[in-house]
Design a protein around this motif. Structure first.
Motif, short mmCIF file in Angstrom:
data_model
loop_
_atom_site.label_atom_id
_atom_site.label_comp_id
_atom_site.label_asym_id
_atom_site.label_seq_id
_atom_site.Cartn_x
_atom_site.Cartn_y
_atom_site.Cartn_z
N LEU A 45 8.88 -7.05 -10.41
CA LEU A 45 7.58 -6.80 -9.77
C LEU A 45 7.71 -5.81 -8.62
O LEU A 45 6.82 -4.98 -8.40
N SER A 46 8.83 -5.86 -7.91
CA SER A 46 9.03 -4.96 -6.77
C SER A 46 9.33 -3.53 -7.18
O SER A 46 9.30 -2.63 -6.33
N ALA A 47 9.62 -3.31 -8.46
CA ALA A 47 9.90 -1.94 -8.92
C ALA A 47 8.64 -1.07 -8.89
O ALA A 47 8.73 0.16 -8.83
N PHE A 48 7.47 -1.70 -8.91
CA PHE A 48 6.22 -0.95 -8.88
C PHE A 48 5.82 -0.65 -7.45
O PHE A 48 5.96 -1.49 -6.56
N ASP A 49 5.31 0.55 -7.22
CA ASP A 49 4.77 0.91 -5.92
C ASP A 49 3.69 1.95 -6.11
O ASP A 49 3.25 2.21 -7.24
N ALA A 50 3.23 2.56 -5.01
CA ALA A 50 2.12 3.51 -5.10
C ALA A 50 2.47 4.72 -5.96
O ALA A 50 1.59 5.34 -6.57
N VAL A 62 -9.04 14.03 6.26
CA VAL A 62 -7.81 14.81 6.20
C VAL A 62 -6.82 14.12 5.27
O VAL A 62 -6.97 12.96 4.89
N VAL A 63 -5.75 14.86 4.93
CA VAL A 63 -4.71 14.29 4.07
C VAL A 63 -4.08 13.09 4.77
O VAL A 63 -3.93 13.07 5.99
N ASN A 64 -3.74 12.07 3.98
CA ASN A 64 -3.16 10.85 4.54
C ASN A 64 -2.32 10.18 3.46
O ASN A 64 -2.82 9.86 2.39
N GLN A 65 -1.04 9.96 3.75
CA GLN A 65 -0.13 9.40 2.75
C GLN A 65 -0.25 7.88 2.60
O GLN A 65 0.24 7.31 1.64
N ALA A 66 -0.90 7.23 3.56
CA ALA A 66 -0.99 5.77 3.53
C ALA A 66 -2.18 5.32 2.70
O ALA A 66 -3.31 5.71 2.97
N MET A 107 3.04 13.54 12.56
CA MET A 107 4.22 12.75 12.21
C MET A 107 4.54 12.85 10.72
O MET A 107 5.69 13.05 10.33
N LEU A 108 3.55 12.73 9.87
CA LEU A 108 3.78 12.81 8.43
C LEU A 108 3.19 14.07 7.81
O LEU A 108 3.75 14.62 6.87
N ILE A 144 -5.14 -1.50 14.16
CA ILE A 144 -6.25 -0.71 13.63
C ILE A 144 -5.95 0.74 13.99
O ILE A 144 -5.59 1.04 15.13
N SER A 145 -6.07 1.62 13.02
CA SER A 145 -5.68 3.01 13.25
C SER A 145 -6.62 3.97 12.54
O SER A 145 -7.37 3.59 11.64
N VAL A 146 -6.56 5.22 12.97
CA VAL A 146 -7.27 6.30 12.29
C VAL A 146 -6.33 7.48 12.13
O VAL A 146 -5.38 7.65 12.89
N VAL A 147 -6.60 8.30 11.13
CA VAL A 147 -5.92 9.57 10.95
C VAL A 147 -7.00 10.65 10.98
O VAL A 147 -7.93 10.62 10.16
N VAL A 148 -6.89 11.57 11.92
CA VAL A 148 -7.91 12.59 12.13
C VAL A 148 -7.25 13.96 12.25
O VAL A 148 -6.03 14.06 12.43
N PRO A 149 -8.01 15.05 12.16
CA PRO A 149 -7.42 16.38 12.40
C PRO A 149 -6.93 16.49 13.85
O PRO A 149 -7.51 15.88 14.76
#
Length: 256
Positions: A17-22, A124-128, A193-194, A220-225
């Protein structure tokens, strides 16, 4: 039941089960065998059994993915579900103001785990993404929580991740200076950072409303330009959302 190697059947199922990810949502049985380090014949047998119970799903091309029953079981009982339910009104408020990525995350096994993410079309682009895991020191939502953990947990993280000692953040310096600044100011805000051109900002959600020994149980977070027009409003809005969620999770007793 234990295998002659000393591992249990549960150990093997968890590795599958742990072999699967995003990035690996569908895998062949051979890939599962390799990633889980389980003999191919055994992997075929376990995949067949798990598919029968809808814990795994077989696709027409022969690949395998996580099944709907697994999602159903998690959605019924995971502690993250209660946290997410309580947080949604506050996440919605933040999202309505900034129209970027708004995220709720928790710490789990030395990683930051994204529980919820709200986004708009022009974000914006976001890896999370939801269920994404990342090292704590690589994102603002991880640092905002790590800064408000007991000292022994912070030291344990440094021991487990010796590469952290070499981290140098563009605007805050080394990891120790950065965590001190976050503890003093109550938030983390880091540029690029990313992804270049983005800023991640995060505030902790605490286990209690008052007291010197408060511990972060979420962020709680945001990703902005980086050049976001509302940049000066980001932290006050996040802090208001965090206080609201903390009150919802830990209401003060009624006066007598």
């Amino acid at each position: 039941m234990k295998h002659p190697s000393g591992e249990t059947l549960l150990d093997r199922i968890l590795r599958i089960l742990s072999a699967f990810d995003a990035r690996r949502r569908q895998l062949s049985v051979a890939e599962l065998s390799r990633l889980a380090d389980i003999p191919l014949a055994t992997t075929y047998r376990l995949v067949t059994q798990l598919s029968t119970e809808d814990i795994l799903t077989r696709y027409p091309d022969g690949t395998v993915g996580l099944g709907m029953r697994l999602w159903e079981l998690v959605a019924r009982s995971s502690p993250a579900v209660s946290l997410r339910t309580a947080a949604m009104p506050f996440l919605d408020d933040v999202q309505a103001i900034f129209r970027q990525h708004t995220q709720l995350s928790v710490l789990d096994n030395h990683e930051v785990l994204v529980v919820e993410r709200l986004s708009s079309r022009n974000s914006v682009v976001n890896q999370a993404t939801v269920a994404t895991r990342m090292p704590l020191h690589t994102v603002s939502m991880g640092l905002a929580q790590l800064a408000f953990q007991p000292g022994y947990i912070v030291e344990e993280y440094f021991t487990t991740h010796p590469e952290v000692a070499d981290m140098n953040y563009p605007t805050t310096g080394d990891i120790h200076t950065t965590l001190t600044k976050i503890r003093r100011e109550g938030y983390a805000m880091l540029d690029g950072m990313l992804d270049d051109g983005t800023t991640g900002a995060a505030v902790p959600v605490f286990n209690t409303l008052t007291g010197r020994n408060r511990v972060a149980i979420a962020a709680i977070s945001v990703v902005v330009p980086e050049d976001f027009e509302q940049r000066s409003a980001v932290i006050p809005v996040l802090m208001a959302a965090s206080r609201g969620l903390s009150r919802a999770l830990h209401p003060l007793p009624e006066p007598t």
